[in-house]
Design a protein around this motif. Structure first.
Motif, PDB file in Angstrom:
ATOM      1  N   ARG A 854      -6.742   8.517   4.510  1.00  0.00           N
ATOM      2  CA  ARG A 854      -6.132   8.304   3.191  1.00  0.00           C
ATOM      3  C   ARG A 854      -4.513   7.490   3.660  1.00  0.00           C
ATOM      4  O   ARG A 854      -4.268   7.204   4.375  1.00  0.00           O
ATOM      5  CB  ARG A 854      -5.316   9.333   2.550  1.00  0.00           C
ATOM      6  N   VAL A 855      -5.063   6.271   2.839  1.00  0.00           N
ATOM      7  CA  VAL A 855      -3.691   5.194   2.881  1.00  0.00           C
ATOM      8  C   VAL A 855      -2.546   5.142   1.683  1.00  0.00           C
ATOM      9  O   VAL A 855      -3.099   5.749   0.756  1.00  0.00           O
ATOM     10  CB  VAL A 855      -3.962   4.000   3.457  1.00  0.00           C
ATOM     11  N   GLY A 856      -1.437   5.187   2.391  1.00  0.00           N
ATOM     12  CA  GLY A 856      -0.818   5.404   1.131  1.00  0.00           C
ATOM     13  C   GLY A 856      -1.189   4.296   0.133  1.00  0.00           C
ATOM     14  O   GLY A 856      -1.435   3.409   0.630  1.00  0.00           O
ATOM     15  N   GLN A 857      -0.441   4.437  -1.257  1.00  0.00           N
ATOM     16  CA  GLN A 857       0.058   3.604  -1.953  1.00  0.00           C
ATOM     17  C   GLN A 857       0.189   1.988  -1.222  1.00  0.00           C
ATOM     18  O   GLN A 857       0.253   0.682  -2.033  1.00  0.00           O
ATOM     19  CB  GLN A 857       0.530   4.008  -3.134  1.00  0.00           C
ATOM     20  N   GLN A 858       1.412   2.305  -0.757  1.00  0.00           N
ATOM     21  CA  GLN A 858       2.665   1.024  -0.524  1.00  0.00           C
ATOM     22  C   GLN A 858       1.727  -0.136   0.855  1.00  0.00           C
ATOM     23  O   GLN A 858       2.007  -0.925   0.598  1.00  0.00           O
ATOM     24  CB  GLN A 858       3.830   1.169   0.992  1.00  0.00           C
ATOM     25  N   ASP A 859       0.803   0.920   1.420  1.00  0.00           N
ATOM     26  CA  ASP A 859      -0.369   0.593   2.469  1.00  0.00           C
ATOM     27  C   ASP A 859      -1.318  -0.919   1.856  1.00  0.00           C
ATOM     28  O   ASP A 859      -2.809  -0.541   2.310  1.00  0.00           O
ATOM     29  CB  ASP A 859      -1.191   1.298   3.262  1.00  0.00           C
ATOM     30  N   ASP A 860      -1.550  -0.493   0.460  1.00  0.00           N
ATOM     31  CA  ASP A 860      -2.995  -1.059  -0.112  1.00  0.00           C
ATOM     32  C   ASP A 860      -2.794  -2.380   0.294  1.00  0.00           C
ATOM     33  O   ASP A 860      -4.243  -3.079   0.066  1.00  0.00           O
ATOM     34  CB  ASP A 860      -2.865  -0.430  -1.902  1.00  0.00           C
ATOM     35  N   PRO A 861      -1.732  -3.407   0.022  1.00  0.00           N
ATOM     36  CA  PRO A 861      -2.435  -4.388   0.437  1.00  0.00           C
ATOM     37  C   PRO A 861      -2.896  -4.765   1.327  1.00  0.00           C
ATOM     38  O   PRO A 861      -3.790  -5.576   2.252  1.00  0.00           O
ATOM     39  CB  PRO A 861      -1.208  -4.985   0.285  1.00  0.00           C
ATOM     40  N   LEU A 862      -1.872  -4.019   2.927  1.00  0.00           N
ATOM     41  CA  LEU A 862      -3.071  -4.100   3.918  1.00  0.00           C
ATOM     42  C   LEU A 862      -4.265  -3.212   4.116  1.00  0.00           C
ATOM     43  O   LEU A 862      -4.655  -3.721   4.917  1.00  0.00           O
ATOM     44  CB  LEU A 862      -2.036  -3.431   5.479  1.00  0.00           C
ATOM     45  N   ARG A 863      -4.640  -2.446   3.482  1.00  0.00           N
ATOM     46  CA  ARG A 863      -5.460  -2.113   3.346  1.00  0.00           C
ATOM     47  C   ARG A 863      -7.131  -2.943   3.084  1.00  0.00           C
ATOM     48  O   ARG A 863      -8.284  -2.760   3.312  1.00  0.00           O
ATOM     49  CB  ARG A 863      -5.455  -0.548   3.475  1.00  0.00           C
ATOM     50  N   LEU A 864      -6.567  -3.886   2.186  1.00  0.00           N
ATOM     51  CA  LEU A 864      -7.371  -4.722   1.577  1.00  0.00           C
ATOM     52  C   LEU A 864      -7.797  -5.935   2.197  1.00  0.00           C
ATOM     53  O   LEU A 864      -8.846  -5.991   2.673  1.00  0.00           O
ATOM     54  CB  LEU A 864      -7.312  -5.416   0.126  1.00  0.00           C
ATOM     55  N   ALA A 865      -6.279  -6.614   2.559  1.00  0.00           N
ATOM     56  CA  ALA A 865      -6.641  -7.442   3.434  1.00  0.00           C
ATOM     57  C   ALA A 865      -6.982  -7.172   5.249  1.00  0.00           C
ATOM     58  O   ALA A 865      -8.670  -8.197   5.737  1.00  0.00           O
ATOM     59  CB  ALA A 865      -5.723  -7.746   4.069  1.00  0.00           C
ATOM     60  N   ILE A 866      -7.290  -6.315   5.168  1.00  0.00           N
ATOM     61  CA  ILE A 866      -8.268  -5.531   6.700  1.00  0.00           C
ATOM     62  C   ILE A 866      -9.384  -5.561   6.132  1.00  0.00           C
ATOM     63  O   ILE A 866     -10.470  -5.899   6.601  1.00  0.00           O
ATOM     64  CB  ILE A 866      -7.776  -4.156   7.196  1.00  0.00           C
ATOM     65  N   GLN A 867      -9.563  -5.005   5.192  1.00  0.00           N
ATOM     66  CA  GLN A 867     -11.605  -5.567   4.800  1.00  0.00           C
ATOM     67  C   GLN A 867     -12.557  -5.946   4.802  1.00  0.00           C
ATOM     68  O   GLN A 867     -13.722  -6.291   5.281  1.00  0.00           O
ATOM     69  CB  GLN A 867     -11.400  -4.218   3.539  1.00  0.00           C
ATOM     70  N   VAL A 868     -11.887  -7.208   3.811  1.00  0.00           N
ATOM     71  CA  VAL A 868     -11.633  -8.866   3.777  1.00  0.00           C
ATOM     72  C   VAL A 868     -12.157  -9.401   5.381  1.00  0.00           C
ATOM     73  O   VAL A 868     -13.306  -9.527   5.746  1.00  0.00           O
ATOM     74  CB  VAL A 868     -10.959  -9.198   2.997  1.00  0.00           C
ATOM     75  N   GLU A 869     -11.192  -9.116   6.073  1.00  0.00           N
ATOM     76  CA  GLU A 869     -11.178  -9.429   6.935  1.00  0.00           C
ATOM     77  C   GLU A 869     -12.292  -9.061   7.987  1.00  0.00           C
ATOM     78  O   GLU A 869     -13.187  -9.144   8.861  1.00  0.00           O
ATOM     79  CB  GLU A 869     -10.007  -9.477   7.958  1.00  0.00           C
ATOM     80  N   ARG A 870     -12.935  -7.221   7.712  1.00  0.00           N
ATOM     81  CA  ARG A 870     -13.915  -6.597   8.903  1.00  0.00           C
ATOM     82  C   ARG A 870     -15.499  -7.580   8.042  1.00  0.00           C
ATOM     83  O   ARG A 870     -15.988  -7.475   8.853  1.00  0.00           O
ATOM     84  CB  ARG A 870     -13.795  -5.223   8.454  1.00  0.00           C
ATOM     85  N   LEU A 871     -15.081  -7.757   6.732  1.00  0.00           N
ATOM     86  CA  LEU A 871     -16.438  -8.044   6.116  1.00  0.00           C
ATOM     87  C   LEU A 871     -16.629  -9.478   6.511  1.00  0.00           C
ATOM     88  O   LEU A 871     -18.396  -9.854   7.280  1.00  0.00           O
ATOM     89  CB  LEU A 871     -16.425  -8.060   4.390  1.00  0.00           C
ATOM     90  N   ASN A 872     -16.376 -10.746   6.643  1.00  0.00           N
ATOM     91  CA  ASN A 872     -15.646 -11.588   7.661  1.00  0.00           C
ATOM     92  C   ASN A 872     -16.772 -11.227   8.474  1.00  0.00           C
ATOM     93  O   ASN A 872     -17.220 -12.697   9.015  1.00  0.00           O
ATOM     94  CB  ASN A 872     -14.797 -12.574   7.092  1.00  0.00           C
ATOM     95  N   GLU A 873     -16.113 -10.626   9.346  1.00  0.00           N
ATOM     96  CA  GLU A 873     -16.043 -10.750  11.162  1.00  0.00           C
ATOM     97  C   GLU A 873     -17.402 -10.077  11.420  1.00  0.00           C
ATOM     98  O   GLU A 873     -18.105 -10.348  12.391  1.00  0.00           O
ATOM     99  CB  GLU A 873     -15.389  -9.961  11.893  1.00  0.00           C
ATOM    100  N   GLY A 874     -17.878  -9.432   9.890  1.00  0.00           N
ATOM    101  CA  GLY A 874     -19.638  -8.780  10.471  1.00  0.00           C
ATOM    102  C   GLY A 874     -20.403  -9.796  10.036  1.00  0.00           C
ATOM    103  O   GLY A 874     -21.538  -9.337  10.512  1.00  0.00           O
ATOM    104  N   LEU A 875     -20.406 -10.116   9.517  1.00  0.00           N
ATOM    105  CA  LEU A 875     -21.008 -11.785   9.177  1.00  0.00           C
ATOM    106  C   LEU A 875     -21.662 -12.362  10.100  1.00  0.00           C
ATOM    107  O   LEU A 875     -22.782 -12.592  10.299  1.00  0.00           O
ATOM    108  CB  LEU A 875     -21.101 -13.267   8.573  1.00  0.00           C
TER     109      LEU A 875
END
Length: 923
Positions: A854-875
């Protein structure tokens, strides 16, 4: 006594207050009888505390066991368990072990085995557990605190389900898990071996049953013996049902072999009968041909020769027809038979022409009328190659003599006639002898003197013999004539006889009267006999008219039957069924016999006509049957060519079915050949179908072996768990082996195998992926000395001292070495601290995402940004979890310089994440 007095003077253990009874129970002595009785009573008290206090006073296990049946309670069970496990009381160990062996309460035994104060006691308790209570044994093997007890309990678990449960639950003792796994694998191996043995026995049994239903073929007996030897070579014992099926299949196979042997004997007997029939036909035909040849070689032809020839021909026709109904003759014999019948008809027609003119020949010879004799000889048209009768020879000699004015008899012919007269007298032929004697007397005077003197005594002597014969005939015929006159007179007066019987008796009397000739002839008797005969004729006139009408109708019916058959033979159907023609022949024969009698003068002519028609019909039947036999031989050759061809078995089977349909449409060949041809054709078709069944069985067996191999591979991989990342080669080899077994036969079993295989492969890949992650984490932890050196160098740089490079070990290579160098470079030119903090936070969140934390609430923006990057790199190319972790750790290793406080704060969360990444899924 009132209740108050009873309460006042009653013992305290009987007090209404439960607390008083509990206190009293603690003061009672179980060694005294009264105290023992009171405690026993209190052991069944309604209050649990009273029961507990009373049971606590007992130290004897046997006393408590006696109370189990009368005062069962949880307190009693708890006290008994405490005494047995040694938690209370001072019962010796040996006694407790003995009591445990006698216990029947399984839950109490489990309690002793789990909490006993001695290993021997616990082992005794485990030994007292029932074998069928595997749940208790598994619980002891997993939860007992003594290893020896766990092992003793694990050894007694024998079922597959129990061993599987023990493998899953025995986490406390690896030896127990290993033992259970080994026994489970052995059990599965035994089960697989037993299953394979059962499958092999079932395969042999199924093959034997199928073999029992197959038709015979040349290798039938060898295949049967091979299956028997395979059955006997199996080591395991069959079940009663399998034994019964085996004996039934053996009976079927032996029946097929016995039936084939019997059929072979039948066929051999049939062939022998056919050969005997051909020999019989040829013998009869040779006899008829020899008779015809002997008739042509004889000097004179007599009525007896013709009668013998007719009898022989009737016998031949009857036997020939009977034999042809079962075995058709070959063309050579049939042609010889046709020629013999044609010769017989020619002789018969000549004889009938002669018979019709015999009386005229006799009269012309008596009158020496040469012109009449010549006309009769021309009308008779006697064949030149056939010897003449005696009368016909005399007529020819008389007709050949040239008429002259002074013609004289031929002395040699006169001598021959004298000799013939002697023969006639010896035979008793009075009429012929009398006529010949009269002609000789007339010709005697025309002979020369010397011949007349020589023949006159002989002729006189023969005349005396003729007179004597005449007198003897009269002497014998006189009483006979009187008897015949009396008999015909009685017959004329008899009104009881039927018309048929009257006619039969009248004909007999007339025949006997005519046989007497002119011997003892008397006008009065002749007139009387003729008058009686006329009376009988008048009486039978109506009956004879009806009989003549019936004979005429029968004659017309026979002629109509002949016309129908002749019309059939004139335009025969080229596709006619021989069976239908045989039916026509048999029905025609029955109708011919039914249309009887016919007029005597027409009977022989219409009989010869019907014989020719019947012979032609039989020839047509044989011709059509031979044509069908030839067509069926072609079908047999086509079936043999089909058997020898390289076509697929199912194509050959379909073509064989079409050949069988054509066989049925053709009709029936001659009876003997039909069976032989059908036996050969059916044998070939049976071999074609047997090849198809064998190919089907081979495909089924290959599919079964393929499925069994796939099942074995699935079971093997299901029992295997990768321990290191190097085990990937094992999984890849198993996948290659599975791909080699594809495609599996279609069916529900194959679909289930594919689903199970996919699940197993997916689970093993996931475990290998987790092992790869664990190895990455392990390599990261191996970098801790080098990382600590970098942190120390970072602290030096951040304190304002000159930057120094950290030296790495030679074993560090690849991208980690690049990250090491990059960190040294960053230390020389430090980035802003805010950037370092953001980078560390970002890497921590990335690691948390990889670990599933689980990620803290303060790290949610980082989590979303990393997930987007992982999706883009996975293409472009999707990285595995281990590869992505490696990239993050490499970047974490290269990040710096990092302040000690920041690293300490981040390191705690990183260690928790690494610990979670090291967790492997259960095997």
């Amino acid at each position: 006594m009132s209740g108050w007095f009873r309460q006042l003077f009653a013992p305290r253990w009987q007090h209404p207050d439960a607390e008083r009874r509990r206190q009293a129970a603690g003061q009672l002595d179980p060694a005294q009888d009264e105290g023992h009785a009171a405690l026993v009573h209190l052991a069944g008290d309604a209050d649990a505390r009273v029961r507990q206090a009373a049971l606590a006073r007992f130290e004897s296990i046997d006393t408590l066991l006696a109370l189990v049946d009368t005062h069962p309670s949880p307190e009693l069970r708890a006290r008994l368990a405490a005494l047995l496990v040694g938690a209370a009381g001072s019962t010796p160990l040996d006694d407790r072990v003995a009591w445990v062996a006698k216990l029947g309460d399984q839950s109490l035994i489990q309690e002793v085995a789990l909490h006993g104060d001695n290993q021997q006691l616990r082992l005794a308790a485990v030994a007292a557990l029932r074998d069928d209570d595997e749940a208790a044994l598994i619980a002891q093997a997993c939860e007992n605190g003594i290893a020896a007890v766990r092992h003793a309990a694990a050894v007694r678990v024998s079922s597959e389900a129990g061993l599987q449960q023990l493998v899953r639950q025995a986490r406390r003792d690896k030896q127990v898990a290993r033992l259970a796994r080994e026994r489970l694998n052995a059990l599965r191996a035994d089960a697989a071996q037993q299953t394979a043995a059962e499958a092999e026995r079932e395969r042999i049994l199924s093959a034997l049953e199928q073999h029992g239903h197959h038709a015979w073929e040349p290798l039938y007996a060898g295949r049967y013996r091979h299956l028997q030897r395979e059955w006997e070579a199996l080591k395991d014992l069959p079940s009663a049902e399998q034994e019964r099926r085996y004996h039934d299949a053996c009976l079927l196979c032996r029946k097929t072999l016995t039936d084939h042997d019997a059929q072979q004997h039948v066929h051999a007997a049939f062939d022998q009968r056919r050969e005997d029939a051909d020999q019989t036909r040829e013998g009869l035909l040779e006899a008829l041909e020899e008779t015809l040849e002997s008739l042509r070689r004889s000097e004179h032809l007599a009525a007896q020769d013709i009668d013998s020839l007719r009898a022989q021909k009737r016998l031949l026709a009857t036997r020939w027809q009977a034999l042809s109904d079962h075995h058709a003759p070959d063309d050579t014999l049939r042609q010889r038979y046709d020629r013999a019948l044609a010769e017989y008809d020619r002789i018969g027609h000549a004889w009938e022409r002669f018979r019709a003119r015999a009386a005229e020949f006799d009269q012309a010879l008596t009158a020496c009328d040469r012109e009449a004799l010549q006309a009769l000889l021309t009308a008779c048209a006697w064949p030149d190659d056939l010897p003449p009768t005696t009368l016909l020879a005399r007529a020819r000699r008389s007709a050949e003599q040239q008429p002259t004015a002074h013609s004289m008899p031929d002395p040699s012919q006169f001598q021959r006639d004298v000799d013939e007269l002697g023969v006639l007298l010896e035979r008793g032929a009075f009429k012929s002898a009398s006529r010949l004697h009269q002609r000789l007397r007339q010709r005697l005077d025309q002979l020369p003197e010397e011949h007349r003197r020589r023949h006159q005594p002989t002729l006189k002597r023969l005349g005396a013999q003729l007179a004597e014969l005449r007198d003897w005939r009269g002497f014998v015929a006189g009483p006979k004539r009187d008897q015949l006159c009396q008999a015909i007179a009685e017959l004329a007066e008899d009104t009881q006889l039927s018309d048929a019987a009257l006619d039969r008796r009248h004909r007999q009397l007339v025949k006997e009267w005519a046989s007497l000739g002119d011997a003892a002839a008397d006008r009065e008797l002749s007139t009387h006999f003729r008058a009686c005969s006329d009376r009988i004729h008048q009486r039978l006139a109506a009956w004879r008219a009806a009989l003549d009408a019936e004979r005429q109708r029968n004659l017309e019916a026979r002629e109509a039957l002949c016309e129908q058959l002749e019309a059939l033979l004139d335009k025969p159907d080229p596709e006619a069924d021989p069976d239908a023609l045989r039916d026509i022949r048999d029905r025609a024969r029955e109708q011919w016999r039914r249309y009887s009698p016919v007029p005597r003068e027409r009977a022989e002519a219409v009989g010869r006509r019907f014989g020719r028609v019947r012979h032609g019909l039989q020839a047509l039947i044989d011709q059509r049957a031979q044509a069908i036999a030839a067509a069926k031989r072609e079908l047999t050759d086509a079936a043999q060519a089909l058997l020898d061809s390289d076509q697929p078995s199912h194509h050959r089977a379909e073509q064989a079915k079409r050949l069988q349909q054509r066989w049925r449409d053709l009709g029936r060949a001659p009876k003997g050949e039909e069976q032989a041809l059908w036996r050969e054709f059916r044998g070939i078709c049976d071999r074609i179908f047997a090849n198809r069944e064998a190919e089907r069985n081979d495909r089924t067996e290959r599919a079964r072996q393929q499925l069994d191999a796939m099942q074995a591979l699935i079971d093997r991989l299901d029992g295997w768990q990768p321990a290191t990342l190097e085990d990937t080669t094992i999984l890849d080899a198993a996948i290659v082996e599975a791909e080699a077994l594809e495609p599996l036969p279609a069916g529900r079993r194959s679909d289930g195998m594919r689903r199970r295989w996919s699940g197993i492969v997916r689970a093993r890949r996931e475990r290998l992926a987790r092992l790869a992650v664990c190895e990455e984490v392990s390599r990261w932890r191996a970098l801790q000395p080098l990382l600590n050196a970098h942190l120390a160098a970072d602290a030096t740089v951040l304190s304002g001292q000159p930057a120094g490079d950290v030296e790495a070990d030679d074993s560090l290579g690849g991208d980690l070495l690049s990250a090491h160098r990059l960190r040294n470079a960053r230390r020389r030119e430090p980035p802003p601290q805010a950037e370092v903090e953001e980078s560390l936070a970002r890497l921590r969140v990335h690691l948390a995402l990889l670990a599933g934390s689980r990620v803290g609430q303060q790290d949610d923006p980082l989590r979303l940004a990393i997930q987007v990057e992982r999706l883009n790199e996975g293409l472009g190319r999707e990285l595995s979890k281990a590869e992505e972790l490696h990239e993050v750790l490499r970047e974490l290793f290269a990040t710096g310089p990092v302040p000690s406080e920041l690293w300490q704060r981040e390191a705690q969360e990183l260690d928790a994440i690494f610990t979670q990444l090291l967790r492997l899924p259960p095997p």
